[in-house]
Write a protein that holds these residues in place. Structure first.
Motif, PDB file in Angstrom:
ATOM      1  N   VAL A 151       0.839  -1.203   0.000  1.00  0.00           N
ATOM      2  CA  VAL A 151       0.000   0.000   0.000  1.00  0.00           C
ATOM      3  C   VAL A 151       0.875   1.255   0.000  1.00  0.00           C
ATOM      4  O   VAL A 151       0.657   2.194  -0.783  1.00  0.00           O
ATOM      5  N   ILE A 152       1.861   1.293   0.880  1.00  0.00           N
ATOM      6  CA  ILE A 152       2.730   2.461   0.989  1.00  0.00           C
ATOM      7  C   ILE A 152       3.505   2.679  -0.298  1.00  0.00           C
ATOM      8  O   ILE A 152       3.649   3.816  -0.780  1.00  0.00           O
ATOM      9  N   ASP A 153       3.994   1.604  -0.904  1.00  0.00           N
ATOM     10  CA  ASP A 153       4.700   1.718  -2.175  1.00  0.00           C
ATOM     11  C   ASP A 153       3.782   2.264  -3.263  1.00  0.00           C
ATOM     12  O   ASP A 153       4.193   3.094  -4.088  1.00  0.00           O
ATOM     13  N   TRP A 154       2.531   1.807  -3.269  1.00  0.00           N
ATOM     14  CA  TRP A 154       1.556   2.302  -4.253  1.00  0.00           C
ATOM     15  C   TRP A 154       1.315   3.790  -4.061  1.00  0.00           C
ATOM     16  O   TRP A 154       1.303   4.555  -5.035  1.00  0.00           O
ATOM     17  N   PHE A 155       1.133   4.227  -2.828  1.00  0.00           N
ATOM     18  CA  PHE A 155       0.918   5.652  -2.563  1.00  0.00           C
ATOM     19  C   PHE A 155       2.140   6.470  -2.978  1.00  0.00           C
ATOM     20  O   PHE A 155       2.001   7.559  -3.549  1.00  0.00           O
ATOM     21  N   ASP A 156       3.332   5.981  -2.689  1.00  0.00           N
ATOM     22  CA  ASP A 156       4.548   6.712  -3.053  1.00  0.00           C
ATOM     23  C   ASP A 156       4.648   6.902  -4.563  1.00  0.00           C
ATOM     24  O   ASP A 156       5.066   7.962  -5.046  1.00  0.00           O
ATOM     25  N   LYS A 157       4.236   5.882  -5.324  1.00  0.00           N
ATOM     26  CA  LYS A 157       4.374   5.939  -6.781  1.00  0.00           C
ATOM     27  C   LYS A 157       3.176   6.583  -7.471  1.00  0.00           C
ATOM     28  O   LYS A 157       3.333   7.309  -8.461  1.00  0.00           O
ATOM     29  N   GLN A 158       1.975   6.310  -6.962  1.00  0.00           N
ATOM     30  CA  GLN A 158       0.768   6.717  -7.686  1.00  0.00           C
ATOM     31  C   GLN A 158       0.015   7.877  -7.034  1.00  0.00           C
ATOM     32  O   GLN A 158      -0.722   8.591  -7.716  1.00  0.00           O
ATOM     33  N   LEU A 159       0.173   8.051  -5.740  1.00  0.00           N
ATOM     34  CA  LEU A 159      -0.587   9.079  -5.014  1.00  0.00           C
ATOM     35  C   LEU A 159       0.352   9.880  -4.109  1.00  0.00           C
ATOM     36  O   LEU A 159       0.175   9.923  -2.894  1.00  0.00           O
ATOM     37  N   PRO A 160       1.346  10.539  -4.706  1.00  0.00           N
ATOM     38  CA  PRO A 160       2.368  11.193  -3.886  1.00  0.00           C
ATOM     39  C   PRO A 160       1.973  12.557  -3.340  1.00  0.00           C
ATOM     40  O   PRO A 160       2.554  13.013  -2.347  1.00  0.00           O
TER      41      PRO A 160
END
Length: 470
Positions: free
Chosen positions: A258-267
């Motif tokens: 989840v955190i990786d997704w936020f870092d890449k897609q929802l920064p």
């Protein structure tokens, strides 16, 4: 630390007139000062337990089942085991039912019902909630279609976030929630699926992996959704947080993913004002995660926890089960291997390695064919939402302790007086034991309204005790 559960019909509100009738989720999460370490909970249960994919089915459930849950809670608070009043209120029970605060619900509306309400107006829904005295502070936007068909399994993960049907459905949910929230409540939440399942089945029955282009489009749709929610808040004053719910086996099934997704897609900060995470206790336990570590990681990453789904998984502690009880344990476990929902199973092997299996019935079938593969397993955690108050039934245990750990962790991690970067949390709690209808009686199933009421009372009592001890 003190807390006031809202969305829970407390009979003392009628007696003392001191109950906070409609705690604003945003105000509950945003403290007035660093020295104020209180947290306001908004508590309810998810209506995805009720079959009913059209508007008539939804409203009938609210009027007949949700209203009865509320009445049962009030009756248990008001009366002793002999039916005599526990306290003298000067009011009869009918008056208490009609005047006590509303019961909180996490409302599930199928795409069919949502489109109908958007097209023909919300009056059937709002009238039913008013009559039953219900407060819809959050929506469950995960199941898009009929969640009670004979076989759901992987169908619950469609449409995915790279398919436009998902964003259309979620936009409509957000508009409905913004319209039905009380005037003095400016925050609502919607849980949604964690992008999708990593493989799709084609027309020939073959598993096809998700492509990078599909994942990119999913990220684009979520950013579009954040912008839609920003415009909605500008227009209505209602901030709706879309909360991505990690689930075992899905594209996002751990906090790290989840955190990786936020870092890449929802920064961006704008994205994260409107897109957060829904932490489902059962799901995290099945993945073998520490509840505290997960929530601490979200706090560090600056991801808002829009909602906590209070749920409990089945645990088989093979390391403590005697060889003479192994077959009885498997017999009991087979009663949970039903065909409607997917029951992902986390295994801790002899070496301590974590292995995620896709579905319990397949695991048990493979065990029968290849018993040596599982003979030395230490522990199984099974995605089957069992009563949150249950600690054990027969040879099977539950992850009730994870529920308690989650609540304690929230109190610790949201305390702005003690943490430089406290957890951002709306205060929304939603009991989500959607599997009552497929649960064997050995797990404690009785009558649905009474079962739901028992869960809410247990949670209310736990919150009250924790608050008094802090």
């Amino acid at each position: 630390m003190t807390s006031t559960p809202t969305g829970f019909p407390d009979v003392t509100a009628v007696i003392e007139k001191s109950h906070d009738k409609a705690v604003d989720g945003a105000k509950g999460a945003e403290r007035s000062s660093d020295s104020d370490s209180s947290i306001r909970w908004t508590v309810g249960y998810c209506t995805n337990i009720h079959a009913g994919a059209d508007v008539e089915g939804v409203t009938n459930n609210l009027l007949n089942i949700s209203a009865e849950v509320r009445r049962r809670i009030l009756n248990l608070q008001y009366s002793d085991e002999n039916g005599s009043p526990k306290v003298q209120t000067g009011k009869n029970f009918a008056t208490i039912v009609s005047t006590a605060p509303p019961l909180g619900i996490g409302l599930w509306l199928s795409a069919e019902a949502t489109a109908d309400l958007r097209r023909n107006g919300l009056k059937p829904l709002t009238s039913a909630m008013k009559q039953a005295r219900l407060l819809a502070y959050t929506f469950n936007g995960f199941p898009h279609d009929n969640f009670h068909q004979d076989v759901v399994k992987h169908a619950v993960y469609s449409p995915t976030w790279w398919e436009d049907e998902r964003i259309i459905y979620t936009r409509d949910l957000a508009k409905i929630l913004a319209e039905i929230l009380p005037a003095d409540t400016n925050l609502g939440t919607i849980s949604t699926l964690p992008i999708g399942w990593p493989q799709k089945t084609d027309e020939d029955g073959n598993r096809v992996s998700v492509t990078d282009d599909q994942l990119h489009h999913a990220g684009t749709n979520l950013r579009r959704m954040a912008e839609d929610l920003r415009r909605l808040e500008d227009r209505t004053g209602k901030r709706i947080v879309l909360a991505i719910e990690p689930e075992p086996g899905c594209i996002l099934d751990t906090a790290a993913k989840v955190i990786d997704w936020f870092d890449k897609q929802l920064p961006d900060a704008t994205h994260r004002r409107y897109i957060g995470v829904c932490h489902d206790v059962c799901h995290s336990a099945v993945m073998g995660e520490s509840q505290h570590d997960v929530l601490a990681a979200y706090a560090k990453a600056g991801i808002v926890v829009g909602k906590i789904q209070i749920s409990s998984a089945i645990v088989v502690d093979w390391s403590r089960i005697a060889d003479t009880d192994r077959e009885a344990t498997l017999t009991q476990l087979r009663s949970f291997a039903e065909d409607r929902y997917l029951h992902q199973t986390g295994r801790v092997t002899a070496s301590g390695k974590f292995v995620l299996e896709e579905d319990l019935p397949a695991v048990l079938a493979d065990l029968d064919a290849n018993p040596s593969r599982y003979a030395a397993d230490k522990r199984w955690m099974i995605h089957f939402h069992v009563p949150i108050f249950a600690e054990q039934f027969g040879h099977l245990q539950t992850t009730r302790s994870d529920v308690l750990d989650t609540l304690k962790s929230i109190m610790e991690l949201t305390d702005a007086s003690k943490r430089r970067q406290p957890l951002q949390f709306t205060g929304h709690l939603e009991v989500e034991t959607y599997a009552w209808s497929v649960m064997p009686e050995s797990a404690g199933r009785s009558d649905l309204a009474g079962d739901i009421a028992s869960e809410l009372i247990w949670l209310h009592d736990v919150l009250s005790e924790m608050s008094s001890n802090n």
